[in-house]
Design an enzyme around this catalytic site. Structure first.
Site, short mmCIF file in Angstrom:
data_model
loop_
_atom_site.label_atom_id
_atom_site.label_comp_id
_atom_site.label_asym_id
_atom_site.label_seq_id
_atom_site.Cartn_x
_atom_site.Cartn_y
_atom_site.Cartn_z
N CYS A 165 -4.52 -49.38 -4.17
CA CYS A 165 -3.54 -48.64 -3.21
C CYS A 165 -3.63 -48.77 -1.78
CB CYS A 165 -3.28 -47.05 -3.68
SG CYS A 165 -2.47 -45.95 -2.50
N CYS A 220 2.12 -53.05 -0.12
CA CYS A 220 2.21 -51.68 -1.04
C CYS A 220 2.31 -52.19 -2.44
CB CYS A 220 3.18 -50.79 -0.79
SG CYS A 220 3.42 -49.64 -2.10
N1 DGL Z 1 1.18 -48.16 -4.14
C1 DGL Z 1 0.56 -47.51 -3.07
C2 DGL Z 1 0.37 -48.49 -1.89
O1 DGL Z 1 -0.15 -49.78 -2.15
C3 DGL Z 1 1.34 -46.17 -2.38
C4 DGL Z 1 2.84 -46.04 -2.57
C5 DGL Z 1 3.07 -44.42 -2.23
O2 DGL Z 1 2.72 -43.77 -3.14
O3 DGL Z 1 3.76 -44.30 -1.20
O4 DGL Z 1 0.42 -48.12 -0.55
#
Ligand code: DGL
Length: 251
Positions: A71, A177
């Site tokens: 993440c 993301c």
């Molecule tokens: N998938 C996550 C990232 O790479 C976060 C997305 C979220 O929950 O806003 O930032």
């Protein structure tokens, strides 16, 4: 027999898990999706640190010998706190800006509000001293649609077009993301000539290197456990998306 704990705010990290498994096929993994609290992208750093700490505690209880923060948002908000608190290897993620800039032309980084505003990204960009045009696009609104697997509605496509409308001239687009590999096809529909870049394999290779240096590499069967803060049904969705290689249309 340690396991590798992998977590994300939701389904996004499954895209990273696929890369981790390709590089380390015999390691055992535990995947945790904090779907109940997604999206993280609008949350404060303090909130993300609290949520991430609770998840890492749980993963360690379940036998994690190392952690991958699958993440970008949680990495930018919490990686320093987590590394201070725990003495096991903790691998984070950052948008793959360096390889994108190396291609030349205009680059757009599609990330969440928190990732884009945090110092970690500013420090990364300063360190790279981009000579080519580099712009940031806030895609946080897209995350909840991806979490609901609502990717073929007019509403979703209108939001995606709104997010990308000023960047259609970009040569490169960084998936900043881990949810955004789910919408590559949708991005290509709007920007057919763009080169899409993500850092997933880089993260996987970095994990392997860290495990080798710590003498933590194991051949222990290669199974994967899936958990979700929303419960078993959501955990099953994460497993299914992993098994389908994110093939939503097959879902
Ligand atoms: N998938 C996550 C990232 O790479 C976060 C997305 C979220 O929950 O806003 O930032």
């Amino acid at each position: 027999m340690g396991k590798i704990g992998v977590f994300d705010s939701g389904l996004g990290g499954v895209s990273v898990l696929l890369a981790l498994k390709r590089v380390l096929p015999k390691e055992k993994f535990i995947y945790y999706a904090d779907n109940k609290n997604a999206p993280y992208g609008f949350k404060s750093n303090a909130q993300i640190v609290r949520l991430s700490t609770e998840i890492v505690d749980l993963l360690i209880e379940k036998g994690a010998k190392a952690i991958v923060i699958a993440c970008n948002t949680a990495t930018s908000a919490a990686v320093d706190s987590l590394r201070f608190r725990y003495d096991i290897p903790i691998i984070g993620m950052e948008p793959a800006i360096k390889p994108a800039l190396a291609m030349g032309g205009k680059t757009v980084v599609l990330g969440t509000y928190t990732t884009l505003k945090n110092d970690k990204l500013k420090e990364l960009i300063e360190s790279l001293k981009p000579s080519e045009k580099l712009v940031l696009a806030d895609g946080t609104r897209l995350v909840s649609y991806i979490e609901r697997l609502d990717l073929y509605s007019d509403e979703f496509n209108e939001v995606l077009l709104d997010v990308l409308q000023y960047h259609q001239d970009a040569d490169n687009l960084v998936l900043g993301c881990t949810h955004f590999p789910f919408i590559k096809e949708h991005i290509y529909n709007i920007m057919p000539h763009v080169t899409i870049v993500d850092g997933h394999m880089g993260t996987a290779k970095r994990l392997k290197k860290v495990l080798e240096l710590a003498d933590l590499i194991e051949d222990n069967g290669g199974s994967i456990e899936f958990y979700s803060s929303k419960g078993d049904a959501e955990a099953k969705i994460a497993r299914k998306l992993y098994e389908l290689n994110l093939g939503l249309k097959l879902f």
